[in-house]
Design an enzyme around this catalytic site. Sequence first.
Site, PDB file in Angstrom:
ATOM      1  N   GLU A   1       3.062 -35.734  -0.759  1.00 41.98           N
ATOM      2  CA  GLU A   1       2.337 -36.733   0.260  1.00 41.98           C
ATOM      3  C   GLU A   1       1.910 -38.014  -0.744  1.00 41.98           C
ATOM      4  O   GLU A   1       1.007 -38.848  -0.685  1.00 41.98           O
ATOM      5  CB  GLU A   1       0.929 -36.064   0.715  1.00 41.98           C
ATOM      6  CG  GLU A   1       1.193 -34.878   1.559  1.00 41.98           C
ATOM      7  CD  GLU A   1      -0.214 -34.351   1.910  1.00 41.98           C
ATOM      8  OE1 GLU A   1      -0.141 -33.399   2.884  1.00 41.98           O
ATOM      9  OE2 GLU A   1      -1.145 -34.809   1.448  1.00 41.98           O
TER      10      GLU A   1
ATOM     11  N   GLU B   1       5.205 -28.548   5.074  1.00 43.03           N
ATOM     12  CA  GLU B   1       3.828 -28.149   5.083  1.00 43.03           C
ATOM     13  C   GLU B   1       3.195 -28.629   6.387  1.00 43.03           C
ATOM     14  O   GLU B   1       3.260 -29.783   6.801  1.00 43.03           O
ATOM     15  CB  GLU B   1       2.944 -28.869   3.927  1.00 43.03           C
ATOM     16  CG  GLU B   1       1.491 -28.265   3.977  1.00 43.03           C
ATOM     17  CD  GLU B   1       1.036 -29.102   2.695  1.00 43.03           C
ATOM     18  OE1 GLU B   1       1.348 -29.227   1.648  1.00 43.03           O
ATOM     19  OE2 GLU B   1      -0.346 -29.528   2.960  1.00 43.03           O
TER      20      GLU B   1
END
Length: 549
Positions: free
Chosen positions: A211, A328
Site C-alpha cells: 500500500e 489483498e
Amino acid sequence: MGSSLYQSFGRLCFILYLISCITVASSQNAEERGLRVEEGNAFIDGRNAIASIDDDFICATLDWWPPEKCDYGTCSWGRASLLNLDLNNIILLNAIKAFSPLKIRLGGTLQDKVIYDIGDPNQPCPQFIRNTSQMFGFTQGCLHMARWDELNSFFKKTGAVIIFGLNALNGRTMASDGSSVGPWDSTNAAAIMRYTVNKGYTIYAWELGNELSGNGVGTRVAAAQYVSDVMELNSVVKEIYQGFKVTPKIIAPGGFFDANWYKELVGKTPNSLDIVTHHIYNLGPGVDTHLVEKILDPSYLDNEINTFRDLKNILDTSTTSATAWVGEAGGAYNSGHNLVTNAFVFSFWYLDQLGMASKYNTKTYCRQTLIGGNYGLLNTTTFVPNPDYYSALLWNQLMGRNVLLTNFTGTKKIRAYSHCAKQSKGIVVLLINLDGNTTVQVRLTTETAASNRIWSLNQQHISPKTRFARIPQESRKDVTTREEYHLTAKDRNLHSQIMLLNGKILAVNSSGDIPPLEPISVNLGEPIIVSPYSIVFAHIPTIEVPACS
C-alpha cells in the site's frame, strides 16, 4: 432382467416426481409466507471464454499484526500473526490442505517495518511494540529465521503456495510531505532470499511493498522510484536463483489502484514485473453501520467494476506480459466488522467479488485474511471455519479456469456468474440472491456457434432455429439431473456464523476434519430455485459448449 429394468425406471420416475413436487411445494410455501416468487433467465454465451483464472485462483493472507492491534476499541487479532500463530492446530492444517493447493500471501501493513534476522550482529531483532507516535502505530519488528523455518515446515505439510511480501521501505527516508524517498535497500531482502534458497524452501513469488502506491497508506513512494525498485528486485532474484529451472515471480505494488501511478509502473517494467496486485476495501471502514446495506445493494457492488476494467485495460494496452491479481481484499478496512465480515452476509460480497474479478481476467484473488481480524476465513480464537471459508472452498472445487459471459434478466437482486466446470464436464453457474423477500426461479439458456439448437432448463423451449449449446449424444442417458449446492444462513440470520449447505449445518468434526461439500440432485427440467438471501452453485455436466472443450 426386464422386470429389474422396469423397476429401476419406475423408481427413477418416482424420484423425479418427488423432486418436482418439492420444487412446486417450495414455491407454494414461499407464497404462503408472504414471499414473492419471480422468474428470471440466465443467458450464457458458451462460444468463447471471456477471461481465464488460475487453477488455484483462491488465495488468503496471513498478516503481521500483534495482539495489541486494536480498532474502534476492539482487539480482534489475537495470536494470528505470522510471528505467533499456532502452527500445530489441526483445523488450520486441514483447512489449508482442503484446497490442494491454497495460495497464501504473507504480508500486510507492518511488512514494511519488518527486518529479517539472518545473523548480522550489527542488526538487532526487535519485537513489534505498540507506539501511537510511530507510523502504523508500531515500532519496527523482526522475523527470526527459527520462526521462518517453522513456517516453511508448516507450509510444506499443507501444500500451500507461498507469496512473501518484502519490506519496501528499507533504506528510504521520510520527506516533509509524508512521502518516502530514495532507492530501496535490497540488502536485507536478498539475505532472506539466500537463506530461503539454501534451506530448499519454495517461494512462488516475492512481492515488493504494501500500500505504497498512489497516495499510499501511512506513506507513499513515487511511481518512477518504484519502477527502479522493481527492476532491482528482479535483478536480485535472477542472481540468487541463477541456474534454477523455475524462478519466483516478481509482484508489485500491493497497493490501492491509482490509474496514472499503475500505468507508469506497468509501462516501464515490461520485462521485470510478472504480476500486478491491487487491494480492495470498497465497503469503507469496519466501524461503518451501513455495511450490510452496501453489501445488499447491486449498484454499490458494481462500483468496483471500474477498477477491474481499468487495470485490465492498462495491461492489455502495454507491452507487458504481467497479469492482474487482487493481492489483498477484506472489504471493510481496519480489521472488518464482527458479525458482518465474518458472518454469512459477507459471502454475498465475497463471492460476487470472485465472480466480478474473474470476468476481468484477474488470475488470483487473495482474501484478507485466512485467520485474524474480523474478516478471517477462520475464527481467530477457535480456528473453526467462518461461512466465507466454505464459499471459497466450493468455488475452488467447482469453478474452472474459463469464464463465460453471463447475462441475467429479471430482478436486479440476482448476481449471476458462470465458468466451465473444474476437472469435470459441463458448466457451473453461481447465483446470488440479495433479496430477502423473493424466491427466484432461474432458467438457463446457453448459446454456441457449434450447434443450431437451444439448450434450456425448460426442455419445451427447444428450437432448431437458434444456435445454442447441445447435449452430447453419449451423455443423453445421464441428462435427467444436475448437481446443486444451496448456501443459507442458520435461522435465515444474515449475521450468523453458521452456514447451511442444502439445509445441513457445515461444521468440523471432533477430529478437526473439514466436512465434505456434497450436492443434491435436481431434475434437469426444473428451474434453479434461488431462495431469499441464498447462494446457489449449480453444476450441469451435460452442457457442452466450445469454450469448455
